[in-house]
Enzyme design. Structure first.
Site, PDB file in Angstrom:
ATOM      1  N   SER A 134       0.844  -1.204   0.000  1.00  0.00           N
ATOM      2  CA  SER A 134       0.000   0.000   0.000  1.00  0.00           C
ATOM      3  C   SER A 134       0.873   1.246   0.000  1.00  0.00           C
ATOM      4  O   SER A 134       2.053   1.191   0.377  1.00  0.00           O
ATOM      5  CB  SER A 134      -0.854  -0.003   1.276  1.00  0.00           C
ATOM      6  OG  SER A 134      -1.557   1.203   1.414  1.00  0.00           O
ATOM      7  N   TYR A 147      -2.351  -0.075  10.512  1.00  0.00           N
ATOM      8  CA  TYR A 147      -2.324  -0.469   9.096  1.00  0.00           C
ATOM      9  C   TYR A 147      -0.979  -0.088   8.470  1.00  0.00           C
ATOM     10  O   TYR A 147      -0.329  -0.908   7.816  1.00  0.00           O
ATOM     11  CB  TYR A 147      -3.474   0.222   8.361  1.00  0.00           C
ATOM     12  CG  TYR A 147      -3.611  -0.146   6.898  1.00  0.00           C
ATOM     13  CD1 TYR A 147      -3.923  -1.451   6.508  1.00  0.00           C
ATOM     14  CD2 TYR A 147      -3.440   0.810   5.891  1.00  0.00           C
ATOM     15  CE1 TYR A 147      -4.056  -1.792   5.166  1.00  0.00           C
ATOM     16  CE2 TYR A 147      -3.578   0.476   4.549  1.00  0.00           C
ATOM     17  CZ  TYR A 147      -3.894  -0.821   4.200  1.00  0.00           C
ATOM     18  OH  TYR A 147      -4.028  -1.152   2.863  1.00  0.00           O
TER      19      TYR A 147
HETATM   20  N1  LIG Z   1      -8.499  -0.486  -1.873  1.00  0.00           N
HETATM   21  C1  LIG Z   1      -7.465   0.282  -1.576  1.00  0.00           C
HETATM   22  O1  LIG Z   1      -7.547   1.517  -1.624  1.00  0.00           O
HETATM   23  C2  LIG Z   1      -6.170  -0.351  -1.196  1.00  0.00           C
HETATM   24  C3  LIG Z   1      -5.033   0.481  -1.180  1.00  0.00           C
HETATM   25  C4  LIG Z   1      -3.823  -0.079  -0.826  1.00  0.00           C
HETATM   26  C5  LIG Z   1      -3.735  -1.406  -0.519  1.00  0.00           C
HETATM   27  N2  LIG Z   1      -4.858  -2.194  -0.536  1.00  0.00           N
HETATM   28  C6  LIG Z   1      -4.705  -3.607  -0.171  1.00  0.00           C
HETATM   29  O2  LIG Z   1      -5.366  -4.426  -1.111  1.00  0.00           O
HETATM   30  C7  LIG Z   1      -5.649  -5.678  -0.487  1.00  0.00           C
HETATM   31  C8  LIG Z   1      -7.067  -6.094  -0.850  1.00  0.00           C
HETATM   32  O3  LIG Z   1      -7.966  -5.185  -0.286  1.00  0.00           O
HETATM   33  P1  LIG Z   1      -9.186  -4.564  -1.110  1.00  0.00           P
HETATM   34  O4  LIG Z   1      -8.891  -3.148  -1.316  1.00  0.00           O
HETATM   35  O5  LIG Z   1      -9.507  -5.404  -2.267  1.00  0.00           O
HETATM   36  O6  LIG Z   1     -10.323  -4.599  -0.002  1.00  0.00           O
HETATM   37  P2  LIG Z   1     -11.554  -5.601   0.231  1.00  0.00           P
HETATM   38  O7  LIG Z   1     -12.512  -5.458  -0.901  1.00  0.00           O
HETATM   39  O8  LIG Z   1     -12.034  -5.283   1.608  1.00  0.00           O
HETATM   40  O9  LIG Z   1     -10.920  -7.044   0.183  1.00  0.00           O
HETATM   41  C9  LIG Z   1     -10.135  -7.541   1.237  1.00  0.00           C
HETATM   42  C10 LIG Z   1     -10.212  -9.053   1.211  1.00  0.00           C
HETATM   43  O10 LIG Z   1      -9.373  -9.579   2.252  1.00  0.00           O
HETATM   44  C11 LIG Z   1     -10.078 -10.637   2.851  1.00  0.00           C
HETATM   45  N3  LIG Z   1      -9.602 -10.980   4.176  1.00  0.00           N
HETATM   46  C12 LIG Z   1      -9.587 -10.210   5.290  1.00  0.00           C
HETATM   47  N4  LIG Z   1      -9.090 -10.927   6.311  1.00  0.00           N
HETATM   48  C13 LIG Z   1      -8.799 -12.166   5.842  1.00  0.00           C
HETATM   49  C14 LIG Z   1      -8.263 -13.339   6.411  1.00  0.00           C
HETATM   50  N5  LIG Z   1      -7.937 -13.415   7.710  1.00  0.00           N
HETATM   51  N6  LIG Z   1      -8.077 -14.422   5.610  1.00  0.00           N
HETATM   52  C15 LIG Z   1      -8.414 -14.387   4.310  1.00  0.00           C
HETATM   53  N7  LIG Z   1      -8.951 -13.300   3.726  1.00  0.00           N
HETATM   54  C16 LIG Z   1      -9.124 -12.201   4.478  1.00  0.00           C
HETATM   55  C17 LIG Z   1     -11.533 -10.191   2.855  1.00  0.00           C
HETATM   56  O11 LIG Z   1     -12.360 -11.329   3.006  1.00  0.00           O
HETATM   57  P3  LIG Z   1     -13.703 -11.397   3.927  1.00  0.00           P
HETATM   58  O12 LIG Z   1     -14.824 -11.160   2.956  1.00  0.00           O
HETATM   59  O13 LIG Z   1     -13.680 -12.762   4.486  1.00  0.00           O
HETATM   60  O14 LIG Z   1     -13.578 -10.332   4.970  1.00  0.00           O
HETATM   61  C18 LIG Z   1     -11.615  -9.586   1.454  1.00  0.00           C
HETATM   62  O15 LIG Z   1     -11.846 -10.579   0.500  1.00  0.00           O
HETATM   63  C19 LIG Z   1      -5.411  -5.494   1.009  1.00  0.00           C
HETATM   64  O16 LIG Z   1      -4.173  -6.082   1.366  1.00  0.00           O
HETATM   65  C20 LIG Z   1      -5.324  -3.978   1.164  1.00  0.00           C
HETATM   66  O17 LIG Z   1      -4.512  -3.605   2.258  1.00  0.00           O
HETATM   67  C21 LIG Z   1      -6.059  -1.688  -0.871  1.00  0.00           C
END
Ligand SMILES: NC(=O)c1ccc[n+]([C@@H]2O[C@H](COP(=O)([O-])OP(=O)(O)OC[C@H]3O[C@@H](n4cnc5c(N)ncnc54)[C@H](OP(=O)(O)O)[C@@H]3O)[C@@H](O)[C@H]2O)c1
Length: 288
Positions: A134, A147
């Protein structure tokens, strides 16, 4: 390039879900995982193999799931450590258990999944490990200490890993998205610790309100991001004929913030050069 087999964590929404769809559309195979299998039934219908995987489970359970994953297509070529969430709150308001839980998913979960896949990649002397870090792995914004801490920790660990494993023909890609429109800031996924301390109350609340307003209004288009990630791994599209860097920031906000931090750091090194370089023992030569 030949057909690749991808293993992805956290596929119930956001990056994981869209990556799965996009990879399938490019003709590769995907083993999509989530901690609740029913949440990725639609990915199974779309053609992905699916497995239940909670990255906070013990190492042995994760090893067993990864062994099952390898057995599906006989190999894994790309592992995407994507699962993660955000804990927001002031340092003094975050409970130790909340901090541990944040690191358990965003850092130790990644370590466990990677350690489960690594022997397989080492044995076949090929493969790519993708880590979704991130902008918070570069900048510690206020009220997201847990975070930012987890993503900074991830960055350091993955940088070491990359240098340890490149000799085996294994590539590492550390992706640093800015703000992208996923479920990350949705009320179900965002963990917040409201302030119990009057000194922080106003600023902490303003921050949480800001995150709520940003939920699904982020500037970044996740479809565009996942295409770039797949291009970087497959060395196609934007990456065709180019050397793919280890670290890859994504998004306009990321570009500006990282540039600013690099410039500030260079400025600091230049301004304080003499002081920084004044601490060696007198009898120590640089050739030692
Ligand atoms: N969106 C942004 O702006 C952004 C920016 C920088 C980095 N990121 C990174 O991108 C990655 C994906 O996030 P996203 O943005 O796509 O958000 P998201 O839509 O909330 O997806 C996050 C995913 O992680 C899963 N998860 C959480 N805890 C878990 C666990 N213990 N075991 C397995 N799965 C788990 C969630 O599953 P459940 O449905 O089971 O909760 C969900 O499928 C993350 O690492 C986040 O830090 C996102």
């Amino acid at each position: 390039m030949t057909q690749l087999v991808w293993l992805i964590t956290g596929c119930s929404s956001g990056f994981g879900e869209l990556l799965t769809h996009h990879i399938l559309s490019r003709g590769d195979l995907v083993i999509a995982t989530a901690r609740t299998l029913s949440k990725i039934a639609h990915l199974s219908q779309a053609g992905a193999a699916t497995l239940e995987l909670d990255v906070t489970h013990p190492q042995q359970a994760i090893n067993d799931t990864v062994a099952q994953a390898i057995a599906i297509y006989g190999r894994i070529d790309v592992v995407v450590n994507n699962a993660g969430y955000v804990t927001s709150g002031a340092w003094e308001d975050i409970e130790y258990e909340q901090l541990l839980a944040q690191f358990d998913t965003n850092v130790f979960g990644v370590v466990k999944v990677t350690r489960a896949v690594l022997p397989h990649l080492r044995e076949k002397k090929s493969g790519t490990m993708v880590f979704i870090s991130s902008l918070s792995g570069w900048c510690g914004h206020p009220f997201v200490g847990p975070y930012a801490g987890s993503k900074f920790a991830l960055e350091g660990m993955v940088e070491s890993l990359s240098r340890e494993t490149e000799v085996f023909g294994i590539k590492t890609l550390l992706v640093e998205p800015g703000r992208f429109r996923t479920m990350l800031l949705s009320p179900d996924n965002l963990h917040t610790a409201p302030s119990k301390i009057s000194d922080y109350d106003k600023a902490s609340k303003a921050h949480v309100d800001g995150l709520a307003q940003e939920d699904r209004m982020q500037p970044g288009d996740t479809q565009k991001a996942v295409k770039i990630i797949v291009d970087l791994v497959r060395k196609e599209g934007c990456a065709e004929g180019r050397e793919v860097p280890f670290r890859f920031p994504l998004g306009t906000d990321c570009y500006e913030s990282i540039k600013e931090k690099c410039e500030e750091t260079l400025h600091l090194l230049k301004d304080w050069n003499q002081v920084i370089n004044s601490t060696d023992h007198e009898n120590h030569s640089n050739s030692n």
